[in-house]
Design a protein around this motif. Structure first.
Motif, PDB file in Angstrom:
ATOM      1  N   ASN A  94      19.516 -39.299  31.104  1.00  0.00           N
ATOM      2  CA  ASN A  94      18.112 -38.931  30.921  1.00  0.00           C
ATOM      3  C   ASN A  94      17.175 -39.975  31.518  1.00  0.00           C
ATOM      4  O   ASN A  94      17.560 -41.123  31.765  1.00  0.00           O
ATOM      5  CB  ASN A  94      17.817 -38.748  29.431  1.00  0.00           C
ATOM      6  N   LYS A 115      15.307 -30.650  38.869  1.00  0.00           N
ATOM      7  CA  LYS A 115      16.100 -29.768  38.012  1.00  0.00           C
ATOM      8  C   LYS A 115      16.491 -28.484  38.740  1.00  0.00           C
ATOM      9  O   LYS A 115      17.624 -27.998  38.628  1.00  0.00           O
ATOM     10  CB  LYS A 115      15.322 -29.439  36.739  1.00  0.00           C
ATOM     11  N   ASN A 122      17.525 -34.692  31.125  1.00  0.00           N
ATOM     12  CA  ASN A 122      16.161 -34.487  30.620  1.00  0.00           C
ATOM     13  C   ASN A 122      15.231 -35.565  31.174  1.00  0.00           C
ATOM     14  O   ASN A 122      15.577 -36.748  31.187  1.00  0.00           O
ATOM     15  CB  ASN A 122      16.153 -34.538  29.098  1.00  0.00           C
ATOM     16  N   THR A 124      11.558 -36.969  30.393  1.00  0.00           N
ATOM     17  CA  THR A 124      10.386 -36.999  29.514  1.00  0.00           C
ATOM     18  C   THR A 124       9.203 -37.525  30.318  1.00  0.00           C
ATOM     19  O   THR A 124       9.306 -38.578  30.962  1.00  0.00           O
ATOM     20  CB  THR A 124      10.629 -37.929  28.313  1.00  0.00           C
TER      21      THR A 124
END
Length: 669
Positions: A94, A115, A122, A124
């Motif tokens: 991540n 993505k 992920n 953020t």
């Protein structure tokens, strides 16, 4: 040194243990960690400063280049992006980012594309403002990437260092702030910065206070909060010095102002009040352009042309920051930044911003390579296989370096002819950009906007390659035993003729008349000396001050200057450090501001008269005459093996990497 292959072919990027971060765009040493540059030149101009003069040997001569047999070129096999290939589908782990609300939509777009192309982790992305982003990155150490709409500040760098982080800067785009009013406002079309300062300080409480022809309706203010890079930028460009460096407080204390870190709040506020005015990133205006009205600033509207050219007063660079240790320990972070830099210019316009110049992107890529401990290698050149002639002209300072590289090129097998004319930087650009007679222009200063326009008028787009660092030497006759160091102010007095005797410079020195020797006005050395020494001492008339100094001897040939100072015990002159080195047994170098010229002081920037050296070419020339591209490739690959012996200092590895990326960009199909 470990070699890995970049996408599409064996153009090796060689792993080298260089410093985790290298100074920006020609500044700083190759092994000194530092923060990358805050801006990048819009055309093809990296490092600052300027020019010098004549050769130690007569220039090489030769015929005008004949049409060349193209050297076999692996055009289809080269990876022109310069960074190793990233497969998002193979990236794990991540990533945490936070910071500027302005950069947020761009980072969000790049994360979505990452993505879409296969990344399953992920990312953020918190939109909290530039300052708060640096708090989380440099104090709390909670984020991997910090989004910023202004350069990182020294105090923030120190915060990072306190927790073992060294911020690495990546320029990713250009933003223009939009000043907006409600569409019902039919009277405001353009505002000056002074009017904006009056409005956002609350000094102008009604529109009539701004312009007596406008209605007396009370103004409603909407502004980003003080933790936003947008706020800082607006204060810097609009409010100061209008409020004696108190512009920040003037906005924060303006009656009834609404502040928010969330640009959507500001958009809605202006949209809901016919007397409102606000400002935020241009991307947010684009998203709401049917419901808001952008105001021209100083008569210039914000768009891609005015933002990139700098004519729109409220344009600014956008950045992301990370740290070399993070990028190595979390390869997903390095991969995402690599992907970001490779494809950002495909996305940035659609997001509502403007692309950073290719030069700025190349600086960012060089920062990535440095952070990862990688050195960029260009495709290998076999000089023995290169055919066709090459014509160069320009700076007398760069002349001996280009001559040395040409000699090595020939020693390793090149059988063609390289003409190298030493005529001064300005005259070199005349031949390259006006007459179109040369393939390469040697320069001891960056190309000027007017010269770029001259090039474009004949279908050439100059590409810059940094090749070294020079220091100007101020020299006196060895019989002069009293002059050891001079200040820039004293130099200005001397070379303007204001100080006619040495006693006029220092009352303890003899009253002997000073004899002046200077490069001519067509020399980059002259321009550099004027810029660094004479202005603002002579209110921007330093050039005329030197040219009109009584009895001064001017020459584009540095050997004439060397001989002049050598022959007069009261003489003083200046020229490239290489020429002093060649004559150091017969001249005496003067310290400037107490600092002597040498490799350490020139590269560190502590010596006041150090400057970068360049060669320029054009992508079309390099493709049509592959011998030119091959010679520049060879030059950049081996220049640091030769530069010290010639009498100059190496450009930083950062600057050489940017030059190599410029080469790849020029050769891109």
């Amino acid at each position: 040194m470990q070699v890995f292959r970049t996408r599409m072919f064996a153009m090796a990027l060689m792993l080298a243990l260089i410093a985790p971060l290298i100074a920006a765009c020609g500044g700083g040493g190759a092994t000194q960690p530092t923060v990358a540059p805050t801006t990048a030149p819009a055309e093809a101009t990296p490092a600052p400063v300027a020019p010098t003069a004549a050769p130690t040997a007569p220039p090489a001569t030769g015929a005008t280049p004949a049409p060349a047999q193209p050297t076999p070129a692996p055009a289809a096999e080269i990876d022109y992006d310069g960074l190793p290939d990233v497969d998002p589908g193979a990236v794990t782990g991540n990533i945490v980012t936070a910071g500027s609300s302005t950069v947020f939509p761009l980072t969000q777009r790049m994360a979505e594309r990452f993505k879409d192309e296969g990344y399953a982790g992920n990312i953020t992305i918190d939109s909290i403002g530039t300052g708060a982003g640096f708090e989380r990155f440099c104090k709390a150490g909670e984020t991997d990437i910090s989004n910023a709409s202004r350069p990182i500040r020294p105090a923030e760098v120190e915060n990072c260092r306190a927790i073992g982080r060294e911020p690495v800067e990546f320029r990713v785009g250009t933003d223009a702030l939009a000043v907006v009013v409600n569409p019902a406002n039919t009277f405001v079309d353009t505002l000056t910065k002074a009017q904006l300062a009056d409005i956002f300080s609350g000094k102008a409480k009604t529109w009539k206070d701004v312009n007596p022809d406008w209605p007396a309706n009370p103004i409603k203010l909407f502004s980003p909060g003080s933790d936003s890079g947008t706020f800082d930028f607006f204060v810097e460009v609009v409010m100061d010095p209008a409020f004696e460096k108190k512009g920040k407080e003037a906005i924060l204390n303006a009656p009834g102002i609404q502040l928010s870190e969330n640009d959507n709040v500001l958009v809605q506020g202006v949209e809901g009040d016919p007397n409102a005015i606000g400002y935020f990133g241009y991307a947010y205006f684009i998203a709401e352009k049917d419901r808001l009205k952008a105001v021209k600033i100083e008569g210039v509207e914000p768009n891609d042309q005015t933002a990139e050219s700098g004519t729109y007063p409220l344009a600014r660079p956008l950045f992301i920051y990370s740290d070399a240790k993070i990028m190595k320990e979390k390869p997903q972070v390095a991969d995402f930044i690599n992907f970001y830099l490779t494809y950002v210019n495909d996305e940035v316009l659609d997001v509502g911003y403007f692309p950073a110049s290719q030069q700025a992107i190349n600086v960012a890529k060089a920062n990535w390579l440095a952070a990862m401990g990688m050195e960029l290698a260009l495709p290998e050149v076999d000089p023995g296989a290169v055919t066709g002639n090459i014509v160069t002209a320009g700076s007398s300072t760069v002349f001996p370096l280009t001559q040395r590289m040409a000699e090595r090129f020939k020693d390793e097998g090149y059988a063609g002819n390289i003409t190298i004319d030493s005529i001064g930087t300005g005259a070199g650009f005349e031949r390259f950009c006006k007459a179109g007679e040369t393939d390469i222009s040697n320069a001891s200063r960056p190309i000027r906007p007017a010269e770029v326009e001259n090039c474009r008028a004949i279908g050439r787009e100059p590409v810059e390659f940094r090749v070294g660092t020079d220091a100007l030497a101020v020299v006196v006759n060895p019989a002069n035993t009293f002059v050891d160091t001079l200040t820039k102010a004293q130099l200005a007095d001397i070379f303007s003729g204001k100080a006619k005797t040495w006693k006029d410079v220092n009352p303890d020195w003899p009253a002997n008349p000073i004899k002046l020797f200077s490069p001519g006005s067509d020399s980059g050395t002259f321009d550099f000396f004027v810029e660094v020494v004479m202005d603002p001492a002579f209110e921007k008339k330093g050039k005329e001050a030197i040219l009109n100094a009584p009895g001064i001897q001017l020459s584009e040939n540095d050997n004439v200057l060397v001989q002049g100072v050598e022959g007069d015990p009261n003489a003083i002159g200046y020229f490239g450090y290489a020429y002093f080195i060649a004559e150091k047994d017969r001249l005496k170098a003067v310290k400037i501001e107490g600092v002597e010229p040498n490799d350490q002081t020139a590269e560190s920037g502590t010596y006041p008269l150090a400057r970068p050296l360049f060669i320029y070419s054009d992508a079309k020339i390099m493709k049509e005459k592959p011998q030119v591209a091959d010679f520049i490739n060879f030059y950049l690959t081996y220049v640091n093996d030769e530069v010290l012996d010639v009498g100059y200092f190496p450009a930083s590895q950062q600057a050489i990497t940017v030059a190599k990326l410029n080469w790849l960009g020029a050769m891109k199909p």
